[in-house]
Write an enzyme that holds these catalytic residues in place. Structure first.
Site, mmCIF file in Angstrom:
data_model
loop_
_atom_site.group_PDB
_atom_site.id
_atom_site.type_symbol
_atom_site.label_atom_id
_atom_site.label_comp_id
_atom_site.label_asym_id
_atom_site.label_seq_id
_atom_site.Cartn_x
_atom_site.Cartn_y
_atom_site.Cartn_z
ATOM 1 N N GLU A 43 27.741 10.967 49.706
ATOM 2 C CA GLU A 43 27.617 10.420 48.350
ATOM 3 C C GLU A 43 28.914 10.562 47.562
ATOM 4 O O GLU A 43 29.298 9.661 46.817
ATOM 5 C CB GLU A 43 26.473 11.125 47.622
ATOM 6 N N ASP A 93 28.425 5.095 50.268
ATOM 7 C CA ASP A 93 27.918 4.268 49.169
ATOM 8 C C ASP A 93 28.987 3.247 48.791
ATOM 9 O O ASP A 93 30.099 3.612 48.400
ATOM 10 C CB ASP A 93 27.590 5.165 47.966
ATOM 11 N N HIS A 144 23.638 6.273 50.229
ATOM 12 C CA HIS A 144 23.311 6.612 48.848
ATOM 13 C C HIS A 144 23.367 5.298 48.063
ATOM 14 O O HIS A 144 24.198 4.441 48.336
ATOM 15 C CB HIS A 144 24.332 7.606 48.304
#
Length: 412
Positions: free
Chosen positions: A301, A324, A351
């Site tokens: 993340e 992400d 994420h």
């Protein structure tokens, strides 16, 4: 459809959304404001590209200022010409001689890059009149790799290897198209935000299960680790033995504490423990993974770029890759990191700082074109009402998006 679309102007928008009643809270971010540094590509055809980078409010305007600076690299370009060899433009932007000193490849500058890159991919799909997932799975492997910057990865992923990996998976792609009928499985990440009461967690678990979710996540990382243990046991008892439960510490623990608490949490049989310590500390994660095995770690993340992902992937401590696309350098770097993960056999479970809007396209591409396992995709509902084409969840599955682009258009 392959419409010529000229990028006439690039603009940025600081967009922020306050959350209510403890939503979005975790062990570090107790009062988050979900925010997007939005890149808009204005064209000669009336089509608009929209890119997103995700922040928690403060500092969002700084990312927007960086977007405005990077705009010079794409203004005046025709989108299909630009994307034909986008990897070279990507590298020029990441290596801008002035901005690179502020990173390199991390922080405010890299977030701005994410927004610009994502806007380009959105406009590209819109210019062809197809959803992003459709554009990506139909591209030949060479064309996919042309959108990437593989510099500094030559020791583990050359251009030839990337093309070969995608070409090999293309031979069995038809076997994975069934996911377009079933949809992509989701997991509920909102049952147990940090500031939620025990009663609210119980109620949310029941709502999630009634909505078809069999996997869910609890925020941990309390100053009092007994609170984490008690709440984790509460989730397991309420959801039952068959439920898949993940625990997310949001970087709260130093290594000795992480070892202690993760061992105590083994009894609830967590599917993974996420972000247990500082996101840059590869060695700490390696030691932790060995200490708490067979409990697995999910990371990514807050891993900012392909190089640090490369280190985590090679280290053996990362069991689940949570890259992400609105936190690294956009879709181009997301695909690069997914390719590395595929080579090393690590599943990608993103994420979703975009609330799943963009990633619902990317996980379909990862599964169909790259052969990644379709595990599940995080679902966060907080900003659903603010998107023009919000994600649709039916019986715990993401419905396959059909509108042109990558579902990133906001109503504001």
């Amino acid at each position: 459809m392959n419409k010529s679309v000229l990028i006439k102007k690039v603009s940025s928008v600081d967009t922020q959304f306050e959350l209510k009643e403890g939503a979005g809270s975790d062990a570090v971010h107790t009062t988050p404001i979900y925010a997007y540094a939005v890149c808009k590509l204005h064209t000669d055809s009336g089509i608009e590209g929209t890119g997103l980078a995700f922040t928690l409010g403060t500092g969002n305007i700084l990312v927007c200022q960086a977007i405005d600076y990077l705009s010079k690299h794409i203004e005046g370009k025709e989108i299909n010409d630009l994307m034909a060899n986008f990897g070279s433009t990507y590298k020029v932007m990441t290596d801008d001689p002035n901005f690179r000193w502020l990173g390199p490849h991390k922080g405010i500058v890299h977030l701005a890059l994410a927004s610009v890159v994502n806007a380009c991919f959105d406009l590209w799909a819109k210019s062809k009149g197809v959803p992003l997932w459709k554009l990506l799975i139909d591209l030949p492997p060479e064309h996919i790799v042309n959108t990437l910057d593989l510099s500094y990865l030559e020791d583990i992923l050359t251009r030839e290897e990337a093309i070969s990996l995608l070409s090999k998976q293309a031979t069995t792609k038809s076997e994975r198209l069934n996911i377009l009928q079933t949809g992509y499985p989701g997991y509920d990440t909102s049952i147990g935000w940090f500031n939620y009461s025990d009663d609210k967690v119980r109620a949310n678990i029941k709502k999630a299960m009634d909505a078809g979710f069999t996997a869910m996540k609890l925020k941990v990382g309390s100053a009092d680790s007994q609170r984490d243990i008690r709440r984790a046991e509460l989730v397991r008892k309420t959801a039952g033995d068959k439920a898949t439960i993940m625990l997310d510490a949001n970087q709260q623990w130093h290594l000795p504490k992480a070892i202690e608490v993760c061992k105590a949490l083994k009894d609830i049989n967590p599917y993974w423990i996420e972000e247990p310590t500082h996101p840059d500390d590869v060695n700490a994660h390696v030691r932790l993974a060995k200490e708490i095995a067979p409990v697995k770690l999910a990371l990514g993340e807050h891993v900012p770029n392909k190089i640090i992902f490369k280190n985590f992937i090679q280290s053996g401590c990362m069991s689940f890759n949570q890259v992400d696309a609105v936190r690294v350098g956009g879709i181009s770097e997301f695909i690069t990191i997914s390719l590395m993960s595929k080579k090393f056999g690590i599943p990608v479970v993103p994420h979703v700082g975009d609330m799943g809007q963009i990633h619902q396209h990317l996980v379909l591409f990862n599964h169909i074109a790259m052969g990644h396992e379709a595990l599940f995709l995080e679902h966060i509902p907080h900003l659903k009402s603010h998107f023009k084409y919000p994600v649709q969840i039916i019986d715990g599955y993401y419905k396959v998006p059909q509108h042109p682009g990558m579902s990133s258009d906001l109503k504001v």
